[in-house]
Write an enzyme that holds these catalytic residues in place. Sequence first.
Site, PDB file in Angstrom:
ATOM      1  N   SER A 169       0.841  -1.197   0.000  1.00  0.00           N
ATOM      2  CA  SER A 169       0.000   0.000   0.000  1.00  0.00           C
ATOM      3  C   SER A 169       0.876   1.247   0.000  1.00  0.00           C
ATOM      4  CB  SER A 169      -0.922  -0.009   1.220  1.00  0.00           C
ATOM      5  OG  SER A 169      -0.157  -0.038   2.411  1.00  0.00           O
ATOM      6  N   GLU A 174     -11.207  -7.241   1.433  1.00  0.00           N
ATOM      7  CA  GLU A 174     -12.196  -6.159   1.498  1.00  0.00           C
ATOM      8  C   GLU A 174     -12.505  -5.571   0.122  1.00  0.00           C
ATOM      9  OE1 GLU A 174      -9.734  -6.057   5.315  1.00  0.00           O
ATOM     10  OE2 GLU A 174      -9.327  -6.122   3.163  1.00  0.00           O
ATOM     11  N   THR A 205      11.675  -7.640 -10.555  1.00  0.00           N
ATOM     12  CA  THR A 205      10.380  -7.515 -11.236  1.00  0.00           C
ATOM     13  C   THR A 205       9.366  -8.554 -10.775  1.00  0.00           C
ATOM     14  OG1 THR A 205      11.017  -8.982 -13.062  1.00  0.00           O
ATOM     15  CG2 THR A 205      11.559  -6.639 -13.289  1.00  0.00           C
ATOM     16  N   CYS A 210     -10.544  26.933  12.576  1.00  0.00           N
ATOM     17  CA  CYS A 210     -11.611  26.159  13.215  1.00  0.00           C
ATOM     18  C   CYS A 210     -11.446  26.165  14.740  1.00  0.00           C
ATOM     19  CB  CYS A 210     -11.658  24.746  12.642  1.00  0.00           C
ATOM     20  SG  CYS A 210     -13.211  23.878  12.987  1.00  0.00           S
ATOM     21  N   HIS A 218     -12.374  26.274   7.007  1.00  0.00           N
ATOM     22  CA  HIS A 218     -11.138  25.572   6.638  1.00  0.00           C
ATOM     23  C   HIS A 218     -10.644  26.055   5.276  1.00  0.00           C
ATOM     24  CE1 HIS A 218     -10.916  22.457   9.826  1.00  0.00           C
ATOM     25  NE2 HIS A 218     -12.226  22.639   9.873  1.00  0.00           N
ATOM     26  N   GLU A 243      -7.818  25.782   3.974  1.00  0.00           N
ATOM     27  CA  GLU A 243      -6.846  24.867   3.363  1.00  0.00           C
ATOM     28  C   GLU A 243      -7.459  23.979   2.292  1.00  0.00           C
ATOM     29  OE1 GLU A 243      -8.147  22.663   7.209  1.00  0.00           O
ATOM     30  OE2 GLU A 243      -7.939  24.716   6.477  1.00  0.00           O
TER      31      GLU A 243
END
Length: 545
Positions: free
Chosen positions: A13, A149, A188, A380, A516, A518
């Site tokens: 991952s 999953e 590979t 915030c 927010h 950002e």
Amino acid sequence: MTHFIFVTGGVVSSLGKGISAASVAALLEARGLKVTMVKMDPYINVDPGTMSPFQHGEVFVTEDGAETDLDLGYYERFLRRAKMTKLNNFTSGRVYQDVLNKERRGDYLGGTVQVIPHITDNIKERVLAAGEGYDVAIVEIGGTVGDIESLPFMESVRQLMVELGHKRTMLMHLTLLPYIRSAAELKTKPTQHSVKELLSIGIQPDILICRTEHDVDADTKRKIALFTNVEARAVVVCKDAKTIYQIPRNFYEQKVDDLICERFGYNDLPQADLSDWDQVCEALFNPEYIVRVAMVGKYVELPDAYKSVNEALLHAGIQNRVKVQIDYVDAETLETQDISILSTADAILVPGGFGERGTEGKMLAIKYAREQGIPFLGICLGMQLAVIEYARNVAGLAEATSTEFNRSTKFPIIGLITEWLDERGELQQRSVESDLGGTMRLGAQKSELVEGTKTRQVYGKAEIVERHRHRYEMNDRFIEPIEKAGMKISGYSTAQHLVETVEIPEHPWFIAVQFHPEFTSSPRDGHPLFASFIDAAKKQHLKTK
């Protein structure tokens, strides 16, 4: 007619599927196509809104108030002409909830509800709905190929590729080419096994994005192509870069956009103009100064918890041609350490958050910035704490606090808002007993900035639209004593006159906002509030140099 590019990952991952997908989207948009993106998350949570930042990182809020995966932040930062909505991110939990609600209503007429076709059909319907009206929809599947999953999502992708056909679908697979130092060789085999896993599901990749730390020679690319049934020119090397904003140029030089346009029949499009991305990278690599921003929070051990804030500061650095060095300060440790650890900061930022833990440390940082004349930005919860700190230490309300921390306080400077209008103008209600999930003031809201204030000057206009994610607001009963003590309310929500922004006029740069900002910053355009904040940090740096 929408074309679909499905993006999967293998071997491990955190390979950067979201950034790779967003880079491809930026290339296609630069060629004149109308592009959108979708993130499918296999976890069972309905959305990430109630998940710990340590588990999931930041929750990105869309204009229409969806609490989504942080990858949607990458999507918006890389695309100029597409805004993400509730359609652009969904989870296994959302899909199962929808299917089970239909089963309870009797929509399936007493039939047996199964993963195939009911779950997979729901997934396909969502993908098709999100892509409607676009030339290309890029659909990222979270997790790694082979995860239990993600199997319903992979089956849905397989079915869509069969149903829509070869000329309307492609699959881009990210994989890892590990470098074995003892053998001085790239391997590979993990890539081959990852593609084998895909093939076992019934999916053949069309493009391989090979993440690596080293250069990949032509022989290795041909070997990968041979064992994965992919064209050699479709084996794309994604070597580690200095910045993610180099990836669109990297993919362009390897003609990834040409591969896609050929497949989908977009043969007459102009070449992509990436000069704006080149300018971003040039500014990043050639800063005039380094400014230090102390970010005081309680999730600082995981920078992904503040991903959009980090990126917005980076973008502001680009706008000001400075490198922004973020010094993460744990708010709890600040309660016991010498406050002078903030003395090296050119600016101080307190981002959003929830709960009482760490709030005293954050207020110590706010007080330090206020008293020392250091540029300060509160976001915030950062705004709420700035108001509480000012009420306690300047306005003489020593017991001022938020009802989030003390419901029985005599001085509820910050309180729970029970009614508000959502982005559609519809009345929403909540109480202290409401579920945590989906009960906040969420999404884009209009605000009116007060004439003559620094905040109005920074934005350069009277009306702004910014995104919100919070339950608590400043109590308007305390506006008068706060303003009498010297803090200025510089912005109110258009619909209900809620406090949106505050500032201290006598301070060089002290602004705090309930929303927010950002979430709407981007590398090519920045954001006026962050740009002004870093400009103030730059001036502070030059003053103390």
